[in-house]
Write an enzyme that holds these catalytic residues in place. Sequence first.
Site, mmCIF file in Angstrom:
data_model
loop_
_atom_site.group_PDB
_atom_site.id
_atom_site.type_symbol
_atom_site.label_atom_id
_atom_site.label_comp_id
_atom_site.label_asym_id
_atom_site.label_seq_id
_atom_site.Cartn_x
_atom_site.Cartn_y
_atom_site.Cartn_z
ATOM 1 N N ASP A 97 0.860 -1.186 0.000
ATOM 2 C CA ASP A 97 0.000 0.000 0.000
ATOM 3 C C ASP A 97 0.893 1.231 0.000
ATOM 4 O O ASP A 97 1.854 1.291 0.774
ATOM 5 C CB ASP A 97 -0.930 0.026 1.221
ATOM 6 C CG ASP A 97 -2.180 0.859 0.987
ATOM 7 O OD1 ASP A 97 -2.038 2.041 0.590
ATOM 8 O OD2 ASP A 97 -3.291 0.349 1.199
ATOM 9 N N SER A 108 -11.598 9.883 6.402
ATOM 10 C CA SER A 108 -12.715 9.221 5.718
ATOM 11 C C SER A 108 -12.509 7.719 5.568
ATOM 12 O O SER A 108 -13.453 6.992 5.240
ATOM 13 C CB SER A 108 -12.926 9.837 4.333
ATOM 14 O OG SER A 108 -11.785 9.654 3.513
ATOM 15 N N CYS A 158 -15.581 3.899 -4.504
ATOM 16 C CA CYS A 158 -16.278 4.050 -3.222
ATOM 17 C C CYS A 158 -16.418 5.521 -2.843
ATOM 18 O O CYS A 158 -17.406 5.916 -2.226
ATOM 19 C CB CYS A 158 -15.519 3.294 -2.127
ATOM 20 S SG CYS A 158 -15.587 1.500 -2.281
#
Length: 251
Positions: free
Chosen positions: A64, A71, A197
Amino acid sequence: MTPAALTDEELERYARHIVLPEIGGAGQQRLKRARVLVIGAGGLGAPVLEYLAAAGVGTLGIVDDDIVSLSNLQRQVIHATDTVGTAKTESAKAAIARINPHVAVELHDFRLTADNAAVLVARYDVVVDGSDNFETRYLVADACAAEKRPLVHAAVGRFDGSVTVLMPFGTGTDGRPNPGYRDLFPEAPPEGLVPSCAVAGVVGALTGVIGTLQAMEAIKLITGIGEPLVGRLLLYDALSARFDTIRYKRN
């Protein structure tokens, strides 16, 4: 390979696994020896990492290149308010250490590319894909197929999700080659057809359901129990609380 000896502390920690005849001490040793690569420490990667760490997987690799934002916290439960602004890999590593100090964590703070994917995948036994874009999904699937590594794939959107296991380098009980990701999705949808998303939204608990299913499939693959979702796409509709399974084959 020499079995990974379990310490007295580990025997107590994993006691509920060890009493299961399907897993037992031998299965727990397989978990301890296993190396699992998790793509993404986000909504799906969070429960995957937490449950694989709790299960005693010996080495977890995390890919990552993002940082924790406020959020994210509605669904990425491995992170916390005090880790906002830090690298997701570092935040996840700290959480894993709190869950299980016996787990080694390898951090890969970069984006997967065609140049590095296969080399990285080859270092692990099982790969779990928690990415959120088709480019990465195809890249990971191709690398796992080339390096003959089982891939636990999943995707989520708004109120629904899906899980499958890809092992296109193997054959089924009928002797036919197993299907791959491109048999399921021959090509990526047009740009903008599947909103992210951030645009469409997603229920946080949904990623927990699907990510936990991914962790279960990884545990099955490592320990050799049950029937992995090879050639089967498990669909979950959260609003109707319904699971369905679609079978698919090699084209």
